[in-house]
Scaffold this motif. Structure first.
Motif, PDB file in Angstrom:
ATOM      1  N   ILE A   1      64.365 -29.883  24.887  1.00 68.74           N
ATOM      2  CA  ILE A   1      64.863 -28.599  25.413  1.00 68.74           C
ATOM      3  C   ILE A   1      65.633 -28.924  26.693  1.00 68.74           C
ATOM      4  O   ILE A   1      65.065 -29.451  27.656  1.00 68.74           O
ATOM      5  CB  ILE A   1      63.698 -27.607  25.644  1.00 68.74           C
ATOM      6  CG1 ILE A   1      63.001 -27.340  24.296  1.00 68.74           C
ATOM      7  CG2 ILE A   1      64.208 -26.307  26.262  1.00 68.74           C
ATOM      8  CD1 ILE A   1      61.854 -26.341  24.343  1.00 68.74           C
ATOM      9  N   ILE A   2      66.924 -28.655  26.642  1.00 73.32           N
ATOM     10  CA  ILE A   2      67.874 -29.224  27.610  1.00 73.32           C
ATOM     11  C   ILE A   2      68.411 -28.098  28.503  1.00 73.32           C
ATOM     12  O   ILE A   2      68.734 -27.023  27.996  1.00 73.32           O
ATOM     13  CB  ILE A   2      69.063 -29.880  26.838  1.00 73.32           C
ATOM     14  CG1 ILE A   2      68.571 -30.770  25.680  1.00 73.32           C
ATOM     15  CG2 ILE A   2      70.005 -30.616  27.776  1.00 73.32           C
ATOM     16  CD1 ILE A   2      67.970 -32.079  26.045  1.00 73.32           C
TER      17      ILE A   2
ATOM     18  N   LYS B   1      67.707 -28.606  21.531  1.00 77.13           N
ATOM     19  CA  LYS B   1      67.918 -27.196  21.880  1.00 77.13           C
ATOM     20  C   LYS B   1      68.728 -27.187  23.170  1.00 77.13           C
ATOM     21  O   LYS B   1      68.192 -27.331  24.272  1.00 77.13           O
ATOM     22  CB  LYS B   1      66.560 -26.532  22.097  1.00 77.13           C
ATOM     23  CG  LYS B   1      66.448 -25.038  21.939  1.00 77.13           C
ATOM     24  CD  LYS B   1      67.512 -24.193  22.578  1.00 77.13           C
ATOM     25  CE  LYS B   1      67.012 -23.438  23.775  1.00 77.13           C
ATOM     26  NZ  LYS B   1      68.105 -22.990  24.668  1.00 77.13           N
TER      27      LYS B   1
ATOM     28  N   ARG C   1      69.110 -18.664  22.677  1.00 75.61           N
ATOM     29  CA  ARG C   1      68.446 -18.357  23.945  1.00 75.61           C
ATOM     30  C   ARG C   1      67.068 -19.020  24.021  1.00 75.61           C
ATOM     31  O   ARG C   1      66.426 -19.222  22.985  1.00 75.61           O
ATOM     32  CB  ARG C   1      68.276 -16.839  24.083  1.00 75.61           C
ATOM     33  CG  ARG C   1      69.513 -16.134  24.587  1.00 75.61           C
ATOM     34  CD  ARG C   1      69.393 -14.657  24.442  1.00 75.61           C
ATOM     35  NE  ARG C   1      69.492 -14.272  23.029  1.00 75.61           N
ATOM     36  CZ  ARG C   1      69.308 -13.029  22.580  1.00 75.61           C
ATOM     37  NH1 ARG C   1      69.010 -12.059  23.418  1.00 75.61           N
ATOM     38  NH2 ARG C   1      69.432 -12.756  21.298  1.00 75.61           N
ATOM     39  N   GLY C   2      66.651 -19.274  25.238  1.00 78.39           N
ATOM     40  CA  GLY C   2      65.353 -19.916  25.436  1.00 78.39           C
ATOM     41  C   GLY C   2      64.209 -19.084  24.911  1.00 78.39           C
ATOM     42  O   GLY C   2      63.301 -19.584  24.241  1.00 78.39           O
ATOM     43  N   GLU C   3      64.263 -17.775  25.212  1.00 79.28           N
ATOM     44  CA  GLU C   3      63.116 -16.916  24.857  1.00 79.28           C
ATOM     45  C   GLU C   3      63.042 -16.672  23.358  1.00 79.28           C
ATOM     46  O   GLU C   3      62.019 -16.173  22.867  1.00 79.28           O
ATOM     47  CB  GLU C   3      63.159 -15.593  25.634  1.00 79.28           C
ATOM     48  CG  GLU C   3      64.386 -14.733  25.414  1.00 79.28           C
ATOM     49  CD  GLU C   3      65.541 -15.038  26.373  1.00 79.28           C
ATOM     50  OE1 GLU C   3      65.711 -16.221  26.744  1.00 79.28           O
ATOM     51  OE2 GLU C   3      66.284 -14.110  26.726  1.00 79.28           O
TER      52      GLU C   3
ATOM     53  N   GLY D   1      64.229 -21.312  21.774  1.00 78.77           N
ATOM     54  CA  GLY D   1      63.345 -22.246  22.484  1.00 78.77           C
ATOM     55  C   GLY D   1      61.889 -21.923  22.224  1.00 78.77           C
ATOM     56  O   GLY D   1      61.071 -22.818  21.959  1.00 78.77           O
ATOM     57  N   GLN D   2      61.583 -20.643  22.285  1.00 79.43           N
ATOM     58  CA  GLN D   2      60.194 -20.211  22.077  1.00 79.43           C
ATOM     59  C   GLN D   2      59.727 -20.538  20.647  1.00 79.43           C
ATOM     60  O   GLN D   2      58.611 -20.994  20.439  1.00 79.43           O
ATOM     61  CB  GLN D   2      60.106 -18.695  22.341  1.00 79.43           C
ATOM     62  CG  GLN D   2      58.739 -18.100  22.219  1.00 79.43           C
ATOM     63  CD  GLN D   2      57.796 -18.475  23.378  1.00 79.43           C
ATOM     64  OE1 GLN D   2      58.227 -18.831  24.460  1.00 79.43           O
ATOM     65  NE2 GLN D   2      56.509 -18.421  23.108  1.00 79.43           N
TER      66      GLN D   2
ATOM     67  N   THR E   1      63.442 -30.214  30.172  1.00 80.05           N
ATOM     68  CA  THR E   1      64.002 -30.249  31.527  1.00 80.05           C
ATOM     69  C   THR E   1      64.436 -28.835  31.851  1.00 80.05           C
ATOM     70  O   THR E   1      65.175 -28.217  31.074  1.00 80.05           O
ATOM     71  CB  THR E   1      65.203 -31.215  31.628  1.00 80.05           C
ATOM     72  OG1 THR E   1      64.829 -32.475  31.074  1.00 80.05           O
ATOM     73  CG2 THR E   1      65.630 -31.408  33.066  1.00 80.05           C
ATOM     74  N   GLY E   2      63.979 -28.315  32.987  1.00 81.07           N
ATOM     75  CA  GLY E   2      64.340 -26.945  33.365  1.00 81.07           C
ATOM     76  C   GLY E   2      63.498 -26.501  34.539  1.00 81.07           C
ATOM     77  O   GLY E   2      63.050 -27.326  35.346  1.00 81.07           O
ATOM     78  N   SER E   3      63.246 -25.207  34.626  1.00 81.96           N
ATOM     79  CA  SER E   3      62.566 -24.675  35.808  1.00 81.96           C
ATOM     80  C   SER E   3      61.040 -24.763  35.652  1.00 81.96           C
ATOM     81  O   SER E   3      60.520 -24.764  34.524  1.00 81.96           O
ATOM     82  CB  SER E   3      62.990 -23.223  36.015  1.00 81.96           C
ATOM     83  OG  SER E   3      62.779 -22.498  34.829  1.00 81.96           O
TER      84      SER E   3
ATOM     85  N   ILE F   1      55.989 -23.103  28.530  1.00 81.15           N
ATOM     86  CA  ILE F   1      56.091 -23.857  27.259  1.00 81.15           C
ATOM     87  C   ILE F   1      54.853 -24.740  27.078  1.00 81.15           C
ATOM     88  O   ILE F   1      54.316 -24.866  25.976  1.00 81.15           O
ATOM     89  CB  ILE F   1      57.392 -24.690  27.205  1.00 81.15           C
ATOM     90  CG1 ILE F   1      58.616 -23.775  27.296  1.00 81.15           C
ATOM     91  CG2 ILE F   1      57.464 -25.516  25.921  1.00 81.15           C
ATOM     92  CD1 ILE F   1      59.941 -24.505  27.362  1.00 81.15           C
TER      93      ILE F   1
HETATM   94  P1  ADP Z   1      67.310 -23.193  34.472  1.00 78.06           P
HETATM   95  O1  ADP Z   1      66.487 -22.488  35.489  1.00 78.06           O
HETATM   96  O2  ADP Z   1      67.780 -24.537  34.865  1.00 78.06           O
HETATM   97  O3  ADP Z   1      68.351 -22.321  33.835  1.00 78.06           O
HETATM   98  P2  ADP Z   1      65.401 -22.807  32.365  1.00 78.06           P
HETATM   99  O4  ADP Z   1      64.057 -23.342  32.634  1.00 78.06           O
HETATM  100  O5  ADP Z   1      65.597 -21.338  32.408  1.00 78.06           O
HETATM  101  O6  ADP Z   1      66.352 -23.593  33.345  1.00 78.06           O
HETATM  102  O7  ADP Z   1      65.963 -23.303  30.964  1.00 78.06           O
HETATM  103  C1  ADP Z   1      65.919 -24.662  30.578  1.00 78.06           C
HETATM  104  C2  ADP Z   1      65.915 -24.731  29.064  1.00 78.06           C
HETATM  105  O8  ADP Z   1      64.725 -24.079  28.596  1.00 78.06           O
HETATM  106  C3  ADP Z   1      67.084 -24.002  28.386  1.00 78.06           C
HETATM  107  O9  ADP Z   1      67.473 -24.698  27.220  1.00 78.06           O
HETATM  108  C4  ADP Z   1      66.465 -22.669  28.014  1.00 78.06           C
HETATM  109  O10 ADP Z   1      67.113 -22.036  26.929  1.00 78.06           O
HETATM  110  C5  ADP Z   1      65.064 -23.105  27.619  1.00 78.06           C
HETATM  111  N1  ADP Z   1      64.059 -22.020  27.655  1.00 78.06           N
HETATM  112  C6  ADP Z   1      64.029 -20.940  28.453  1.00 78.06           C
HETATM  113  N2  ADP Z   1      62.963 -20.163  28.164  1.00 78.06           N
HETATM  114  C7  ADP Z   1      62.288 -20.773  27.164  1.00 78.06           C
HETATM  115  C8  ADP Z   1      61.090 -20.476  26.424  1.00 78.06           C
HETATM  116  N3  ADP Z   1      60.374 -19.377  26.656  1.00 78.06           N
HETATM  117  N4  ADP Z   1      60.714 -21.344  25.470  1.00 78.06           N
HETATM  118  C9  ADP Z   1      61.414 -22.462  25.214  1.00 78.06           C
HETATM  119  N5  ADP Z   1      62.559 -22.790  25.864  1.00 78.06           N
HETATM  120  C10 ADP Z   1      62.988 -21.976  26.836  1.00 78.06           C
END
Ligand code: ADP
Length: 518
Positions: free
Chosen positions: A182-183, A209, A241-243, A246-247, A261-263, A270
């Motif tokens: 998840i990128i 993703k 979309r992540g939600e 990704g979900q 990698t993300g917030s 996750i």
């Molecule tokens: P940023 O704050 O850098 O935008 P995010 O943490 O929001 O980072 O997103 C990083 C990655 O995680 C993206 O590919 C995003 O689509 C994905 N993502 C966001 N929400 C979810 C989730 N609930 N489940 C899985 N993946 C997610």
């Protein structure tokens, strides 16, 4: 030979025109770009699409299909089949040299289409060319490093141990099977490479993703993967979309391992989802990097070098510097030089010659940054450069001015990651006070110390509570050394780009064998 201070500049754009082939790829004959699932390009059963835009101009680059639960399931099943075909052949069992040959063919195709992938980073990711070119070089570097690791690290049976009369045991190392990456949007090509090469070379089949803001490079890499000869199902690309997309990936029990990698908030969410069905996960979740500048450092040269790192990708780099602790004896000169560096950054469109500070990725980020600028003032930070919205003639992107604040040790004005040309400068009495303040952050990705005294610098750097500790440099990354986070910045394990990264994409079992004496 020492570098003149005026030569220490931020990463800068060269003029970059859209290649025709990039426009054709984005246009896709007038149809939305589909996901890549089990060797097929699919539109998805949700009948949903989204637009990916150029953050510097708000222009739509491409319309992309969003993958739903059915597509995630089809990708998992396709990947499981590609991993271990019914007849026992499959990606897992291909000899390592064959895997390496396919990976290196893919790298050559990326290099053939360098301009298209650079265009993805520059227009979809909003990057200046100097950074995009550096990122592009990571494709080959990463593939070569993990090819060498894959040759060296034995899979299968480990050494045998006598564990009792007539009983022996051994360890058995194998790939997970289906793994997902998840990128995020800030380094799409780099982070896709850091995920796919160790995962594939360890024998896994992958789901990529990409972030919804930057899906283009992963979709293009998916096309090249097919051309390189990866069997269908070995590499799947699932935009969305992540939600949603990704979900669905996080919820699928067929995904055995996720690299995220993300917030921090999303990473923690996750992890909780994965834990319900035993999917393993490793995470890199941002930072709020610190730099300590000792009294013997040249305040002007170091202020400019730190400014260059802070502004790497306009501050949208997880490990970079947003908190500076400078010895009071040189603080005034340091502050003047850093203010000068930031206020003379050339704000502009990321593909125009000379741009050093382009637009941020989306409106959510813009709002977050503006709010953080206000919060820093409200918490007691004194603005040296107060930020705010910037105008770029002829462009309607998400442009912001740099922000720089002077703070005092007593108050933490800068507790969270702010993804922009944004920093706080706190004058301190000595290195001990600086270390205490630097280590108070819950993040722990990257930190540096700046001094002429290398021995003292190394001793201080080892005391940072960060995954990457640096002396007179920052944002350093080398294959063979771990890049990972402590605190809420990441874990478990060392991180990416080292041998342990490769073994993260494998699991180890114990096998016990007793004589048959029934
Ligand atoms: P940023 O704050 O850098 O935008 P995010 O943490 O929001 O980072 O997103 C990083 C990655 O995680 C993206 O590919 C995003 O689509 C994905 N993502 C966001 N929400 C979810 C989730 N609930 N489940 C899985 N993946 C997610």
């Amino acid at each position: 030979m020492s570098i003149a201070n005026s030569e220490i500049q931020s990463l800068t754009a060269s003029q970059f025109e859209r290649p025709q082939k990039f426009a054709e790829f984005c246009n896709n004959g007038g149809s939305p770009l589909g996901g890549l699932i089990n060797g097929q390009t699919v539109a998805g059963t949700m009948n949903a699409t989204f637009e990916t835009i150029d953050p510097g101009s708000h222009q739509t680059l491409a319309t992309v299909c969003e993958m739903g639960a059915a597509e995630v399931d089809a990708a998992v099943r396709g990947a499981q089949n590609a991993y271990l075909n019914a007849d026992g052949t499959g990606w897992r069992n291909q000899p390592v040299e064959e895997k390496i040959a396919t990976v290196m063919k893919f790298v050559e195709l990326c290099e053939r289409d360098r301009d298209i992938l650079l265009a993805c980073e520059i227009f979809d990711g909003g990057k200046v060319s100097e950074l995009a070119e550096g990122d592009f070089g990571q494709i080959r570097a990463c593939a070569e490093y993990f090819s060498e690791v894959a040759r060296r690290i034995p899979m299968g049976d480990g050494d045998s141990l006598e564990v009792g009369p007539g009983v022996h045991g051994f360890s058995y190392r194998e790939p997970w099977g289906v793994v997902a990456g998840i990128i995020p949007w800030n380094y799409p090509i780099v982070l896709t490479s850091w995920f796919i090469f160790p995962a594939l070379l360890a024998g896994n089949c992958v789901l990529i993703k990409p972030a919804e803001d930057t899906p283009l490079s992963a979709l293009y890499m998916g096309k090249l993967a097919e051309e390189a000869g990866f069997p269908p199902g070995v590499i799947n690309v699932l935009p969305g979309r992540g939600e949603l997309t990704g979900q669905f990936i996080a919820e699928h029990p067929g995904v055995r391992f996720i690299s995220f990698t993300g917030s921090p908030g999303i990473g923690q969410h996750i992890l909780r989802t994965c834990d319900r069905h035993g999917t393993r996960m490793k995470r890199e979740m941002g930072g709020n990097g610190s730099a300590i500048v000792l009294a013997d450092a040249d305040p002007i040269a170091v202020a400019r070098k730190i400014g260059r790192y802070t502004n790497q990708h306009f501050g949208q780099t997880c490990c970079t510097i947003h908190r500076v602790f400078v010895d009071r004896k040189i603080a005034d000169d340091f502050i003047d030089a850093q203010r000068d560096f930031f206020q003379t950054l050339k704000i502009g469109y990321q593909a125009d010659q000379g741009t050093q500070l382009g637009a941020v990725i989306n409106s959510t980020q813009q709002d977050r940054i503006l709010s953080a600028q206000q919060q820093t003032s409200l918490r007691g930070g004194s603005p040296l450069l107060s930020g705010g919205v910037a105008e770029v003639e002829g462009r309607s992107g998400y442009y912001l001015k740099p922000a720089l604040f002077k703070t005092e040790p007593e108050i933490d004005c800068n507790p969270s990651e702010v993804f922009h040309a944004f920093a706080t400068i706190c004058p301190v009495n000595d290195a001990e006070q600086a270390l205490t303040l630097a280590n108070q952050s819950p993040y722990g990705l990257g930190a540096s110390v700046w001094t002429q005294d290398i021995e003292q610098g190394v001793a201080i750097s080892k005391r940072f509570r960060d995954g990457t500790c640096q002396v007179n440099c920052h944002n350093q990354i080398a294959y063979g050394l771990p890049y990972g986070g402590q605190g809420i910045s990441g874990g478990p394990g060392a991180g990416v780009n080292c041998e342990e990264t490769f073994t993260d994409y494998t699991q180890v079992k114990a096998v016990y064998v007793s004589q048959y004496d029934a």
